[in-house]
Design a protein around this motif. Structure first.
Motif, PDB file in Angstrom:
ATOM      1  N   GLU A  75     -16.008  24.540 -23.005  1.00 18.57           N
ATOM      2  CA  GLU A  75     -16.342  24.303 -21.610  1.00 18.57           C
ATOM      3  C   GLU A  75     -16.036  25.577 -20.822  1.00 18.57           C
ATOM      4  O   GLU A  75     -15.194  26.386 -21.217  1.00 18.57           O
ATOM      5  CB  GLU A  75     -15.523  23.137 -21.064  1.00 18.57           C
ATOM      6  CG  GLU A  75     -15.829  21.814 -21.749  1.00 18.57           C
ATOM      7  CD  GLU A  75     -14.928  20.695 -21.270  1.00 18.57           C
ATOM      8  OE1 GLU A  75     -13.901  20.997 -20.631  1.00 18.57           O
ATOM      9  OE2 GLU A  75     -15.251  19.523 -21.545  1.00 18.57           O
ATOM     10  N   ASN A  76     -16.708  25.758 -19.699  1.00 21.67           N
ATOM     11  CA  ASN A  76     -16.501  26.969 -18.909  1.00 21.67           C
ATOM     12  C   ASN A  76     -15.045  27.135 -18.474  1.00 21.67           C
ATOM     13  O   ASN A  76     -14.552  28.255 -18.361  1.00 21.67           O
ATOM     14  CB  ASN A  76     -17.416  26.960 -17.684  1.00 21.67           C
ATOM     15  CG  ASN A  76     -18.873  27.152 -18.064  1.00 21.67           C
ATOM     16  OD1 ASN A  76     -19.186  27.814 -19.052  1.00 21.67           O
ATOM     17  ND2 ASN A  76     -19.770  26.571 -17.291  1.00 21.67           N
ATOM     18  N   SER A  77     -14.352  26.029 -18.267  1.00 26.02           N
ATOM     19  CA  SER A  77     -12.957  26.090 -17.821  1.00 26.02           C
ATOM     20  C   SER A  77     -12.025  26.673 -18.885  1.00 26.02           C
ATOM     21  O   SER A  77     -10.919  27.112 -18.577  1.00 26.02           O
ATOM     22  CB  SER A  77     -12.474  24.689 -17.420  1.00 26.02           C
ATOM     23  OG  SER A  77     -12.585  23.788 -18.511  1.00 26.02           O
ATOM     24  N   SER A  78     -12.457  26.675 -20.151  1.00 24.83           N
ATOM     25  CA  SER A  78     -11.631  27.190 -21.246  1.00 24.83           C
ATOM     26  C   SER A  78     -12.003  28.613 -21.648  1.00 24.83           C
ATOM     27  O   SER A  78     -11.325  29.219 -22.486  1.00 24.83           O
ATOM     28  CB  SER A  78     -11.764  26.287 -22.476  1.00 24.83           C
ATOM     29  OG  SER A  78     -11.299  24.986 -22.219  1.00 24.83           O
ATOM     30  N   LEU A  79     -13.058  29.157 -21.059  1.00 20.97           N
ATOM     31  CA  LEU A  79     -13.557  30.447 -21.510  1.00 20.97           C
ATOM     32  C   LEU A  79     -12.569  31.588 -21.257  1.00 20.97           C
ATOM     33  O   LEU A  79     -12.438  32.495 -22.081  1.00 20.97           O
ATOM     34  CB  LEU A  79     -14.897  30.760 -20.846  1.00 20.97           C
ATOM     35  CG  LEU A  79     -15.595  32.021 -21.350  1.00 20.97           C
ATOM     36  CD1 LEU A  79     -15.858  31.942 -22.856  1.00 20.97           C
ATOM     37  CD2 LEU A  79     -16.904  32.252 -20.602  1.00 20.97           C
ATOM     38  N   GLN A  80     -11.870  31.540 -20.152  1.00 17.61           N
ATOM     39  CA  GLN A  80     -10.923  32.609 -19.849  1.00 17.61           C
ATOM     40  C   GLN A  80      -9.813  32.692 -20.908  1.00 17.61           C
ATOM     41  O   GLN A  80      -9.427  33.779 -21.342  1.00 17.61           O
ATOM     42  CB  GLN A  80     -10.310  32.406 -18.460  1.00 17.61           C
ATOM     43  CG  GLN A  80      -9.511  33.606 -17.978  1.00 17.61           C
ATOM     44  CD  GLN A  80      -9.128  33.479 -16.511  1.00 17.61           C
ATOM     45  OE1 GLN A  80      -9.379  32.457 -15.860  1.00 17.61           O
ATOM     46  NE2 GLN A  80      -8.522  34.522 -15.966  1.00 17.61           N
ATOM     47  N   GLU A  81      -9.336  31.532 -21.349  1.00 18.84           N
ATOM     48  CA  GLU A  81      -8.294  31.503 -22.379  1.00 18.84           C
ATOM     49  C   GLU A  81      -8.836  32.025 -23.713  1.00 18.84           C
ATOM     50  O   GLU A  81      -8.137  32.737 -24.450  1.00 18.84           O
ATOM     51  CB  GLU A  81      -7.766  30.079 -22.544  1.00 18.84           C
ATOM     52  CG  GLU A  81      -6.583  29.966 -23.490  1.00 18.84           C
ATOM     53  CD  GLU A  81      -6.030  28.555 -23.584  1.00 18.84           C
ATOM     54  OE1 GLU A  81      -5.202  28.311 -24.492  1.00 18.84           O
ATOM     55  OE2 GLU A  81      -6.415  27.694 -22.756  1.00 18.84           O
ATOM     56  N   ILE A  82     -10.080  31.698 -24.024  1.00 19.09           N
ATOM     57  CA  ILE A  82     -10.690  32.188 -25.252  1.00 19.09           C
ATOM     58  C   ILE A  82     -10.890  33.699 -25.184  1.00 19.09           C
ATOM     59  O   ILE A  82     -10.647  34.426 -26.168  1.00 19.09           O
ATOM     60  CB  ILE A  82     -12.022  31.464 -25.517  1.00 19.09           C
ATOM     61  CG1 ILE A  82     -11.740  30.045 -26.008  1.00 19.09           C
ATOM     62  CG2 ILE A  82     -12.880  32.224 -26.540  1.00 19.09           C
ATOM     63  CD1 ILE A  82     -12.965  29.201 -26.232  1.00 19.09           C
ATOM     64  N   CYS A  83     -11.312  34.203 -24.030  1.00 18.69           N
ATOM     65  CA  CYS A  83     -11.482  35.649 -23.870  1.00 18.69           C
ATOM     66  C   CYS A  83     -10.147  36.380 -24.032  1.00 18.69           C
ATOM     67  O   CYS A  83     -10.100  37.473 -24.608  1.00 18.69           O
ATOM     68  CB  CYS A  83     -12.107  35.957 -22.522  1.00 18.69           C
ATOM     69  SG  CYS A  83     -13.879  35.567 -22.439  1.00 18.69           S
ATOM     70  N   ALA A  84      -9.077  35.775 -23.553  1.00 16.24           N
ATOM     71  CA  ALA A  84      -7.752  36.373 -23.731  1.00 16.24           C
ATOM     72  C   ALA A  84      -7.399  36.444 -25.217  1.00 16.24           C
ATOM     73  O   ALA A  84      -6.831  37.437 -25.689  1.00 16.24           O
ATOM     74  CB  ALA A  84      -6.700  35.565 -22.970  1.00 16.24           C
ATOM     75  N   ALA A  85      -7.748  35.402 -25.958  1.00 21.99           N
ATOM     76  CA  ALA A  85      -7.503  35.393 -27.404  1.00 21.99           C
ATOM     77  C   ALA A  85      -8.340  36.457 -28.108  1.00 21.99           C
ATOM     78  O   ALA A  85      -7.865  37.135 -29.031  1.00 21.99           O
ATOM     79  CB  ALA A  85      -7.813  34.007 -27.982  1.00 21.99           C
ATOM     80  N   LEU A  86      -9.579  36.630 -27.682  1.00 22.81           N
ATOM     81  CA  LEU A  86     -10.440  37.660 -28.257  1.00 22.81           C
ATOM     82  C   LEU A  86      -9.857  39.050 -28.028  1.00 22.81           C
ATOM     83  O   LEU A  86      -9.936  39.930 -28.895  1.00 22.81           O
ATOM     84  CB  LEU A  86     -11.849  37.578 -27.648  1.00 22.81           C
ATOM     85  CG  LEU A  86     -12.713  36.384 -28.063  1.00 22.81           C
ATOM     86  CD1 LEU A  86     -13.940  36.282 -27.179  1.00 22.81           C
ATOM     87  CD2 LEU A  86     -13.122  36.479 -29.532  1.00 22.81           C
TER      88      LEU A  86
END
Length: 204
Positions: A69-80
């Motif tokens: 979901e768009n709300s989780s994308l920032q956390e995923i980008c941090a992991a990347l």
């Protein structure tokens, strides 16, 4: 080849099961507070032990589908950003609209977080809740787009492996138009031409 699918969405669960049934090794990356006892996920986790944090899934996988979901994308980008993604194949499957506040698309956020990865878009027209809005499984094809490099054929084959027709909509001269077409099926009627909508909704 190991496939990583990031996000605890219905789309992530559905695509993951399809690839497992097709014979691929799949690992799911989810947020730290994800409920693995949810009915849609608990058997998958107990029988196959495939659910782990985002960073672990990214490290393990060669090809990564971002189905959050768009709300989780920032956390995923941090992991990347925290792991080495050089040469990995990333596929943005999100509802890739622009954030009015940040004036940035999901695809650009991912590209900034993993600049050395090969980034493509695919499965966006299915919607993050797929197949809930398509109970009769009428959607038989999906768009994909990205740089014209050897990895692009791998994206096409990955789509076809689970029974979808892969349609290349890459438009090198108009990146914004490409992003507009990579929208969930539920939103297509108001944002694309009637012919495009008919393509996405074509039945078997």
């Amino acid at each position: 080849m190991k496939l990583g699918i990031l996000g605890g969405t219905t789309l992530a669960n559905t695509l993951g099961k399809k690839y497992i049934h097709a014979g691929l090794t799949v690992v799911f990356g989810v947020r730290h507070d994800f409920d693995t006892e949810n009915e849609e996920w608990k058997m998958l986790n107990r029988l196959r032990n495939r659910i782990c944090p985002y960073e672990s899934a990214i490290i393990q996988a060669e090809i990564i589908l971002i189905c959050c979901e768009n709300s989780s994308l920032q956390e995923i980008c941090a992991a990347l950003e925290n792991v080495d993604t050089h040469g990995k194949l990333l596929i943005d499957c999100t509802e890739s609209h622009h954030d009015d506040k940040l004036a940035v698309s999901n695809t650009r956020m991912i590209k900034k977080a993993a600049p050395k990865a090969h980034l493509f878009g695919a499965f966006n027209n299915l919607g993050i809740d797929y197949p809930l809005h398509d109970p009769l499984r009428k959607i038989k094809e999906t768009y994909y787009c990205g740089e014209d490099i050897p990895d692009k054929i791998r994206v096409k084959r990955l789509i076809e492996l689970i029974g979808f027709k892969a349609i290349d909509i890459t438009n090198k001269q108009n990146e914004e138009l490409t992003e507009q077409f990579c929208l969930p099926n539920a939103k297509l009627s108001g944002k694309t031409s009637k012919s495009s909508a008919r393509k996405v909704n074509s039945a078997a």
